[in-house]
Every structure is written in C-alpha cells, then in structure tokens.
Write an enzyme that holds these catalytic residues in place. Sequence first.
Site, PDB file in Angstrom:
ATOM      1  N   LYS A 127       0.850  -1.193   0.000  1.00  0.00           N
ATOM      2  CA  LYS A 127       0.000   0.000   0.000  1.00  0.00           C
ATOM      3  C   LYS A 127       0.874   1.226   0.000  1.00  0.00           C
ATOM      4  O   LYS A 127       1.818   1.333   0.795  1.00  0.00           O
ATOM      5  CB  LYS A 127      -0.883  -0.005   1.269  1.00  0.00           C
ATOM      6  N   GLY A 152      -2.855   8.385  -4.146  1.00  0.00           N
ATOM      7  CA  GLY A 152      -2.235   9.608  -4.642  1.00  0.00           C
ATOM      8  C   GLY A 152      -0.993  10.001  -3.860  1.00  0.00           C
ATOM      9  O   GLY A 152      -0.671   9.428  -2.816  1.00  0.00           O
ATOM     10  N   ASP A 153      -0.291  10.980  -4.371  1.00  0.00           N
ATOM     11  CA  ASP A 153       0.836  11.652  -3.718  1.00  0.00           C
ATOM     12  C   ASP A 153       1.035  12.935  -4.530  1.00  0.00           C
ATOM     13  O   ASP A 153       0.084  13.391  -5.190  1.00  0.00           O
ATOM     14  CB  ASP A 153       2.096  10.760  -3.709  1.00  0.00           C
ATOM     15  N   LYS A 209       5.435   2.058  -3.046  1.00  0.00           N
ATOM     16  CA  LYS A 209       5.319   3.400  -3.612  1.00  0.00           C
ATOM     17  C   LYS A 209       5.520   3.304  -5.105  1.00  0.00           C
ATOM     18  O   LYS A 209       6.169   2.371  -5.595  1.00  0.00           O
ATOM     19  CB  LYS A 209       6.381   4.332  -3.023  1.00  0.00           C
ATOM     20  N   SER A 225      -6.992   5.773   3.792  1.00  0.00           N
ATOM     21  CA  SER A 225      -6.937   4.850   2.655  1.00  0.00           C
ATOM     22  C   SER A 225      -7.251   3.433   3.130  1.00  0.00           C
ATOM     23  O   SER A 225      -7.988   2.694   2.467  1.00  0.00           O
ATOM     24  CB  SER A 225      -5.547   4.854   2.010  1.00  0.00           C
ATOM     25  N   LYS A 229       5.444   3.571   8.418  1.00  0.00           N
ATOM     26  CA  LYS A 229       4.268   4.428   8.590  1.00  0.00           C
ATOM     27  C   LYS A 229       3.004   3.572   8.642  1.00  0.00           C
ATOM     28  O   LYS A 229       2.167   3.717   9.533  1.00  0.00           O
ATOM     29  CB  LYS A 229       4.192   5.401   7.414  1.00  0.00           C
TER      30      LYS A 229
HETATM   31  P1  NDP Z   1       0.283  18.090  -4.155  1.00  0.00           P
HETATM   32  O1  NDP Z   1       0.757  17.724  -5.496  1.00  0.00           O
HETATM   33  O2  NDP Z   1      -1.169  18.253  -3.924  1.00  0.00           O
HETATM   34  O3  NDP Z   1       0.988  19.432  -3.649  1.00  0.00           O
HETATM   35  C1  NDP Z   1       2.364  19.511  -3.567  1.00  0.00           C
HETATM   36  C2  NDP Z   1       2.767  20.905  -3.117  1.00  0.00           C
HETATM   37  O4  NDP Z   1       4.141  20.924  -2.804  1.00  0.00           O
HETATM   38  C3  NDP Z   1       2.569  21.954  -4.198  1.00  0.00           C
HETATM   39  O5  NDP Z   1       2.301  23.185  -3.607  1.00  0.00           O
HETATM   40  C4  NDP Z   1       3.928  21.957  -4.892  1.00  0.00           C
HETATM   41  O6  NDP Z   1       4.230  23.150  -5.571  1.00  0.00           O
HETATM   42  C5  NDP Z   1       4.862  21.746  -3.728  1.00  0.00           C
HETATM   43  N1  NDP Z   1       6.067  21.051  -4.206  1.00  0.00           N
HETATM   44  C6  NDP Z   1       6.113  19.820  -4.753  1.00  0.00           C
HETATM   45  N2  NDP Z   1       7.378  19.505  -5.108  1.00  0.00           N
HETATM   46  C7  NDP Z   1       8.116  20.575  -4.787  1.00  0.00           C
HETATM   47  C8  NDP Z   1       9.484  20.865  -4.914  1.00  0.00           C
HETATM   48  N3  NDP Z   1      10.339  19.969  -5.442  1.00  0.00           N
HETATM   49  N4  NDP Z   1       9.910  22.068  -4.449  1.00  0.00           N
HETATM   50  C9  NDP Z   1       9.046  22.960  -3.913  1.00  0.00           C
HETATM   51  N5  NDP Z   1       7.717  22.738  -3.775  1.00  0.00           N
HETATM   52  C10 NDP Z   1       7.267  21.566  -4.201  1.00  0.00           C
HETATM   53  O7  NDP Z   1       0.891  16.972  -3.188  1.00  0.00           O
HETATM   54  P2  NDP Z   1       0.451  16.571  -1.719  1.00  0.00           P
HETATM   55  O8  NDP Z   1      -0.082  17.742  -0.983  1.00  0.00           O
HETATM   56  O9  NDP Z   1      -0.387  15.347  -1.817  1.00  0.00           O
HETATM   57  O10 NDP Z   1       1.843  16.113  -1.088  1.00  0.00           O
HETATM   58  C11 NDP Z   1       2.682  16.994  -0.331  1.00  0.00           C
HETATM   59  C12 NDP Z   1       3.618  16.178   0.536  1.00  0.00           C
HETATM   60  O11 NDP Z   1       2.836  15.365   1.439  1.00  0.00           O
HETATM   61  C13 NDP Z   1       4.531  15.189  -0.196  1.00  0.00           C
HETATM   62  O12 NDP Z   1       5.759  15.093   0.502  1.00  0.00           O
HETATM   63  C14 NDP Z   1       3.778  13.871  -0.081  1.00  0.00           C
HETATM   64  O13 NDP Z   1       4.644  12.762  -0.205  1.00  0.00           O
HETATM   65  C15 NDP Z   1       3.245  13.998   1.333  1.00  0.00           C
HETATM   66  N6  NDP Z   1       2.105  13.151   1.660  1.00  0.00           N
HETATM   67  C16 NDP Z   1       0.959  13.182   0.929  1.00  0.00           C
HETATM   68  C17 NDP Z   1      -0.116  12.383   1.283  1.00  0.00           C
HETATM   69  C18 NDP Z   1      -1.409  12.435   0.569  1.00  0.00           C
HETATM   70  O14 NDP Z   1      -2.355  11.790   1.028  1.00  0.00           O
HETATM   71  N7  NDP Z   1      -1.554  13.180  -0.502  1.00  0.00           N
HETATM   72  C19 NDP Z   1      -0.026  11.445   2.423  1.00  0.00           C
HETATM   73  C20 NDP Z   1       1.202  11.543   3.175  1.00  0.00           C
HETATM   74  C21 NDP Z   1       2.217  12.359   2.785  1.00  0.00           C
HETATM   75  P3  NDP Z   1       4.255  23.156  -7.183  1.00  0.00           P
HETATM   76  O15 NDP Z   1       2.807  23.131  -7.587  1.00  0.00           O
HETATM   77  O16 NDP Z   1       4.951  24.402  -7.565  1.00  0.00           O
HETATM   78  O17 NDP Z   1       4.985  21.924  -7.624  1.00  0.00           O
HETATM   79  O1  2IT Z   2       2.824   9.119   1.607  1.00  0.00           O
HETATM   80  C1  2IT Z   2       1.683   8.650   1.810  1.00  0.00           C
HETATM   81  O2  2IT Z   2       1.399   8.091   2.862  1.00  0.00           O
HETATM   82  C2  2IT Z   2       0.688   8.797   0.747  1.00  0.00           C
HETATM   83  N1  2IT Z   2       0.970   9.431  -0.272  1.00  0.00           N
HETATM   84  C3  2IT Z   2      -0.665   8.157   0.887  1.00  0.00           C
HETATM   85  C4  2IT Z   2      -0.594   6.687   0.568  1.00  0.00           C
HETATM   86  C5  2IT Z   2      -1.935   5.996   0.519  1.00  0.00           C
HETATM   87  O3  2IT Z   2      -1.905   4.818   0.150  1.00  0.00           O
HETATM   88  O4  2IT Z   2      -2.964   6.576   0.845  1.00  0.00           O
END
Ligand code: NDP
Ligand code: 2IT
Length: 452
Positions: free
Chosen positions: A88, A163-164, A124, A383, A112
């Site tokens: 997952k 997603g991520d 992943k 999830s 995690k």
């Molecule tokens: P999104 O794509 O929705 O948003 C990402 C945000 O981070 C955007 O504002 C983006 O800006 C910025 N960003 C991405 N890459 C970079 C970079 N290299 N340098 C500067 N800014 C950056 O992603 P999420 O909100 O889903 O994910 C954000 C973080 O949370 C990640 O680390 C992800 O792994 C983590 N995460 C997400 C989960 C989820 O359920 N979605 C669960 C657990 C962790 P820009 O648009 O300019 O790229």
């Molecule tokens: O980093 C993370 O934990 C995620 N992007 C969510 C993974 C998931 O399977 O919901």
Amino acid sequence: MYVDEVLKKVNARDPDQPEFLQAVDEVFVSLADFIEENPQYQKANILERVAEPDRTFIFRVPWETDDGEVMVDRGIRVQFNNAIGPYKGGIRFHPSVDLSIVKFLGFEQIFKNALTTLPMGGAKGGSDFDPKGKSNAEVMRFCQSFMAELYKYIGPDVDVPAGDIGVGAREIGYMFGAYKRIRNEFTGVLTGKNRDWGGSHIRPEATGYGAVYFADEMLKTRGDSLDGKVCLISGSGNVAQYTAEKLIQLGAEPVTLSDSSGFIYDAEGVDEDKLAFVMELKNVRRGRIEEYAREFSSAKYTATDPTLDHNPMWAVEAACAFPSATQNEINGKDAEHMVKNGVFVISEGANMPTTPEGVEVFLEAKILYGPGKAANAGGVSVSGLEMSQNSLRLFWTRQEVDERLRGIMAAIHEQCMMYGYDEKSNYTNYVKGANVAGFKKVADAMLDQGLV
Ligand code: NDP
Ligand code: 2IT
C-alpha cells in the site's frame, strides 16, 4: 556493530540513491539500541532484509500530446514489504521522480503503515511525468498508458496504490477507469477515489487533518493546545490545504503557504474565505500561489531564490510548523531559524521534509518534533479505511471516519511515546519512537513468517 555493517552494505549496493540512503540511515541509526537489546532481529538479519524491496517494476509509458507529439516517460512501482498486509502506498507524478525517490518513499511507507494499526504493507510508485501545464486529455492519456502496464502488478489483495504529489482525484479517476476496463472488475484497487464511486469520506482531508491532530496530541503532553497559535505551512496542494482548514477550525492562525515558485506570508492569517480562494486557484485553475498576494493586500509574496542557502519562509516568527510540500525542504540553517524564532511544534505533513542536519537541530532543542511517518500517516490510514469500506461494500459517515482518524492519530502518538519517551529527561523523541514502534511490528511479522 550490526547496524553499521548493514548500513555499509546498503550504501555500497546503491551509492547513487541519496534519498533512499538518507531514509534508511535515519531509521537504522535510531534502531541501534533496540536491536542490541533484542538479538533475535540480528540473528535473522532483519535489517538487511527490510532494506531490500520485495520487487521493483520499471516500465516505459508512451503517450501522445494534444499536438500529436509522442512522449515517453518512465513508470516505477516498488513493492517493498508485505509482512503485515497487502502492499500500500501512493503514486507520485513529478519530474524529479526516480528510483531513489520511490525507494525512499516506499521504505518510509513500511513503518508508517505499521503505525496506523491497520493491516497494510509498504509500497510506492510514480513517474517523471510532469502534469503541470498539461490538458485534461493529456493527463488522461498518460494515466491510461501508465495503468496499461501497472495493472499487471496490482490488485485489491495484492497492492493498492493511491495519490501523492501530482496525483489527486483527477488522476485516480483516470487510472481507476483504465484498470476497470482492462480487468473488467470494479474493486478497491486504488484509494482516494471519488466518493460517488467507492471513495471514503475524509480521504481528501485525511493527511492534513491527521497532521494537525498529531500536533494537538503532542501539545497535550505539555498541557497546551493549538488555539491562537501562529502556524507556518509550506506547500499549497492537498496536504497544505486541509492542514490549513483544520488549523482554522481549531482556532490557530496559518500565515504562510508556498509552491515551488515562492511563498506568501499573510500577517492577518489565512482564513476560511482566503482558503477557499486557494483551493479554487490550485485545484481548479491550477495557478501559482503568487496570485494570493495579488488578491489579498494583507499578504506579501517572496519568490524562491535558488542562490540562498536557506528558505526565508522558515524564518517567519511562529509557534508551529507544518512542512507539507516535499523532501528536504528544511535544512540545518532553516531549522536553526525556526527554533530561534519561536517554533516549538513541528508536524510533518510531507515525507522526509527535514534534512538530517535539521532533524539534529530539532532533537537537540527538545521541541515537539513529529516526523512524517507518524505525523502524516492520517492519509494512508483513511486509505486503509477506504479499503475496509470497499470490502464491506458500504460507506461510513463523515463523522464516523473522522472519529476513527482521530483515534488512529492518538494511537500513533501513544506508540511513539511508548518507545520514544525518556523519563530521565522527560522528553519524547518521536523519531526514535515512531521508528522503533513501526519496525517492531514489521520485524516480528517477518520472524513469524520465516525466511521469505
Ligand atoms: P500536491 O501535489 O497536492 O501538492 C504539492 C505541493 O508541494 C505543491 O504546492 C507543490 O508546488 C509543492 N512542491 C512539490 N514539489 C516541490 C518541490 N520539489 N519544491 C518545492 N515545492 C514543491 O501533493 P500533496 O499535498 O499530496 O503532497 C505533499 C507532501 O505530502 C509530499 O511530501 C507527499 O509525499 C506527502 N504526503 C501526501 C499524502 C497524501 O495523502 N496526498 C499522504 C502523506 C504524505 P508546485 O505546484 O509548484 O509543484
Ligand atoms: O505518503 C503517503 O502516505 C501517501 N501518499 C498516501 C498513501 C496511501 O496509500 O494513501
């Protein structure tokens, strides 16, 4: 020492995977005492086994632009460990995605997921495809091509992606449609689905809400709360948006948001109406955060300056910080600025947003530092709840899922305390706590299941 020996081997095997090696190093170093006290893990060489993925798939993803140009991107899925449940973990679409990034994320995901209390293994995936500036039709064609290969390796009892970065409801929809067509089955093969066709309430909100709940749990240990606290948030995507939403609901005041181009500082705070603007800007128009400062005069925009050795956003005075953008966005200098300017609560919505030097600063300052694998586990937790609902073929209410999420974040916090609290100093090292608790569950399952 055993830990050092294994680290040396892992480093020698993949010297060109810096993010992966960083993630392994952080976990293994904090496990050293626990491993020494429990020789059964060394005897079964669990460390070397857990650092090597079960398998890795790398594949070509050809697709066509609206103008008829043929593009080729690379797809990756790393199935890391399924000792406690089906693989997952999310899928990331970003130009920086390579094997090192996917392996670091998959490795983190193992521990995690173990902390969530739910039965999920670690995996992943991703691609170096850049969704920025692409039309919906282009994103759809890419997702369909990606799934035309990925479908061979996943399934509701095998591996369940989500997603991520760069993968939200739109991409999950296209990938689900492609999988359903190829396999002719309607199953819970992906999470983060739209609620009308199998998704769970609170999944979009879960990572951000969870990170705030985790901060709240940490504050409670000091008899404090989020009410009235000034908060820094980086990013402006899924995690950042729902972190802001929950903070506002709890009476805190988020003052920053960012994207890769720069950050905004709103001295009057991001309120509900301003957040609605951000959601429309980022999720519908897919614009840049700079627009926020043009819309609201209380805000100032600062463009990213690649010549600086720190990010001025992290020097803004505040009590709490919620890094929610990407890996290694807080370096040692940033961490020093944060501690100096009042930050004493950090709850990581992003995965590994702090460099090892930064982590050192936080631990030495003995502030409340919640590492990603604990603080952002709310997303994968819901999830897991989506998978349960899909198996039962029913839907829980919004309130029921939110209560379960709260309970899970409290349970994660408790596990961190169990293995990270030191009576002598009256301090909880959440890094150690999360790593030991997550590792123990996975390692014990591996011992039970023999050498496989
Ligand atoms: P999104 O794509 O929705 O948003 C990402 C945000 O981070 C955007 O504002 C983006 O800006 C910025 N960003 C991405 N890459 C970079 C970079 N290299 N340098 C500067 N800014 C950056 O992603 P999420 O909100 O889903 O994910 C954000 C973080 O949370 C990640 O680390 C992800 O792994 C983590 N995460 C997400 C989960 C989820 O359920 N979605 C669960 C657990 C962790 P820009 O648009 O300019 O790229
Ligand atoms: O980093 C993370 O934990 C995620 N992007 C969510 C993974 C998931 O399977 O919901």
